[in-house]
Design an enzyme around this catalytic site. Structure first.
Site, PDB file in Angstrom:
ATOM      1  N   HIS A   1      55.833  15.925  37.250  1.00 14.78           N
ATOM      2  CA  HIS A   1      55.161  15.429  36.057  1.00 14.78           C
ATOM      3  C   HIS A   1      55.440  16.256  34.804  1.00 14.78           C
ATOM      4  O   HIS A   1      55.587  15.708  33.717  1.00 14.78           O
ATOM      5  CB  HIS A   1      53.651  15.396  36.342  1.00 14.78           C
TER       6      HIS A   1
ATOM      7  N   TYR B   1      40.678  10.687  26.861  1.00 10.14           N
ATOM      8  CA  TYR B   1      40.625   9.659  27.910  1.00 10.14           C
ATOM      9  C   TYR B   1      39.544   8.636  27.604  1.00 10.14           C
ATOM     10  O   TYR B   1      39.753   7.429  27.767  1.00 10.14           O
ATOM     11  CB  TYR B   1      40.375  10.315  29.271  1.00 10.14           C
TER      12      TYR B   1
ATOM     13  N   ASP C   1      53.423  11.794  30.094  1.00 10.92           N
ATOM     14  CA  ASP C   1      51.971  11.758  30.137  1.00 10.92           C
ATOM     15  C   ASP C   1      51.455  11.030  28.882  1.00 10.92           C
ATOM     16  O   ASP C   1      51.984   9.989  28.524  1.00 10.92           O
ATOM     17  CB  ASP C   1      51.416  13.189  30.273  1.00 10.92           C
TER      18      ASP C   1
END
Length: 486
Positions: free
Chosen positions: A462, A405, A255
């Site tokens: 993930h 982000y 990630d």
């Protein structure tokens, strides 16, 4: 007659002498010229292939202006997670006020977190989950704080309790992502610090593991200034490792951790002995790539795809467009106006749990979308899942974690800018079959120029370290063994 012959003969002799002298000069000049041209060409080629790096730079993320005088406090301070009756009572009161929203019949997790199953999670959280006990679990590893670039950085540092004779201890920095935390690594740490004890006694490598919290996540202070991105994080983590006394170390991530550790390898390759990833960011778009995608469905070998690549990659539109669009709605919100949605999550523990745990469902296995309980308890316990949520809740860091982000995507919308800087350190990639997207090995070479291992993992998604710690530990150990033999 002789008057005519002698001058002609003399001229002939002189011309031959000149020709000889010229040939002798050529015998010297031609090789010299060739060497000169070759040297210039070699220099040009070497300059063209010179290892580019990302500028390390510097930063200040503390509140207000950077102090003009005085050195930063470089001390490493022990830290302990604590809780209180007030904190737990506040949580319980908020859980008691949970407003239930009836679910759409037959929707499972297609609309997001199933509200009927959410009721069960909230009931467990309120009546059975023991936060005090989980705080003790979190404190079983040594925690620390240190101040870097104006903010307090939290990390755990776990050394092996026993090192067999002849074993080398290698420092390994492991970096989490969103919506995870340092807690993701709690199950893999003992496998890396005591591999023989857990049946992973291949080779002679033992690790001491350092797991920092990304600034703005968990117990690391949030940046007070704008534009704190993965480059700034990479620089801070290099400074952390240097402060701990390490000059050379291994790094691992998935990630955001993948992006951060990749930037670390691009920034100071001389400090990174090896880079191991369980997710890679490759976003290059070109006509050649489009042709590759089209041909790969029919003749994968022609474009460098293995059979397993083709199986994981196709049908292309379903796996790389529709699935990604379905799973990335959160990303658009967090990359544009994170504070708006974030303030609601920061005020509601139930909203926070639904928002975070939904990712632990479909990012673990895409088929969990069809399960009423999201398949969550087939891979994790509710204690594990809620402990991760609590790290966000008690630190009030959901908003600052979402801002990460915004800071990264506002500068680099497709996260491809740094791909122009190749990664030349030894690299290992563990490709898990349920990862959000699959990147074929042939494509990873666009950025990672020195791939030592690329493993098609048999299962997992993930959150690799959290879900399949033994598989990931095995792959890390095998990668490091190969690097050590280089």
């Amino acid at each position: 007659m002789w008057r005519d012959i002698l001058p002609n003969a003399w001229e002939s002799i002189l011309s031959r002498i000149r020709a000889f002298e010229y040939s002798q000069k050529n015998a010297v000049l031609v090789p010299v010229a060739a060497l000169g041209v070759g040297g210039v060409l070699l220099c040009w080629l070497r300059s063209g292939h010179k290892m580019k790096t990302i500028d390390m730079g510097d930063g200040w993320w503390g509140s207000g202006e950077r102090p003009l005088k005085g050195k930063e406090d470089t001390s490493i301070r022990p830290f302990k997670i604590e809780t209180s009756d007030k904190e737990i009572e506040d949580l319980h009161q908020r859980l008691d006020r949970f407003r239930f929203t009836p679910h759409v019949e037959g929707a499972a997790f297609h609309y997001g977190f199933n509200s009927t199953y959410l009721r069960k999670v909230v009931a467990y959280w309120r009546n059975q989950f023991d936060w005090r006990k989980q705080v003790e679990v979190l404190n079983k590893y040594p925690h620390f704080h240190t101040t870097i670039e104006g903010i307090d950085i939290h990390f755990i540092h776990v050394k092996p309790s026993y090192v067999p004779h002849g074993r080398a201890v290698r420092p390994l920095l492991m970096v989490h992502g969103w919506p995870g935390s340092f807690y993701e690594f709690y199950k893999i740490i003992p496998l890396l610090t005591a591999p023989a004890k857990h049946g992973l006694n291949e080779g002679d490598v033992v690790f001491e593991v350092i797991c920092p919290s990304i600034p703005g996540y968990g117990f690391s202070e949030a940046p007070h200034q704008r534009e704190f991105d993965s480059i700034a994080t990479a620089r801070i983590f290099h400074k952390l490792m240097n402060r701990l006394g390490f000059k050379e170390y291994y790094i691992q991530g998935g990630d955001w951790g993948s992006r951060i550790t990749t930037n670390m390898a691009q920034m100071l390759p001389q400090s990174v002995k090896g880079l191991h990833l369980n997710l890679v960011f490759i976003a290059r778009q070109s006509l050649g790539r489009l042709i590759c995608i089209m041909l790969g469905a029919y003749v994968p070998w022609l474009v460098g795809f293995s059979r397993e690549d083709a199986r994981r990659f196709y049908p292309f539109m379903q796996k790389n467009v529709y699935d990604v669009l379905r799973e990335s709605g959160y990303m658009h919100i967090q990359a544009t106006k994170p504070d708006t949605a974030g303030c609601g999550l920061n005020d509601s523990p139930v909203g926070l749990a639904a928002y975070i745990l939904e990712k632990f469902s479909t990012w673990t296995d895409k088929s969990f979308l069809y399960h009423d309980d999201g398949g969550l308890e087939s891979k994790y316990s509710l204690d594990e899942l809620l402990t991760n949520v609590m790290i966000y809740w008690v630190t009030s860091t959901i908003v600052s974690s979402m801002r990460y982000y915004k800071e990264n995507f506002s500068k680099d919308p497709d996260l491809s800018a740094h791909n122009r800087v190749g990664v030349y350190v030894p690299t290992g990639i563990a490709a898990f079959p349920q990862e959000i997207v699959h990147v074929p090995r042939a494509w990873t070479k666009d950025v990672y120029k020195n791939i030592i291992t690329y493993t098609y993992m048999p299962r997992g998604g993930h959150f690799a370290a959290f879900e399949e710690p033994k598989l990931l530990a095995q792959d890390i150990i095998q990668f490091v063994q190969k690097v050590e033999q280089l």
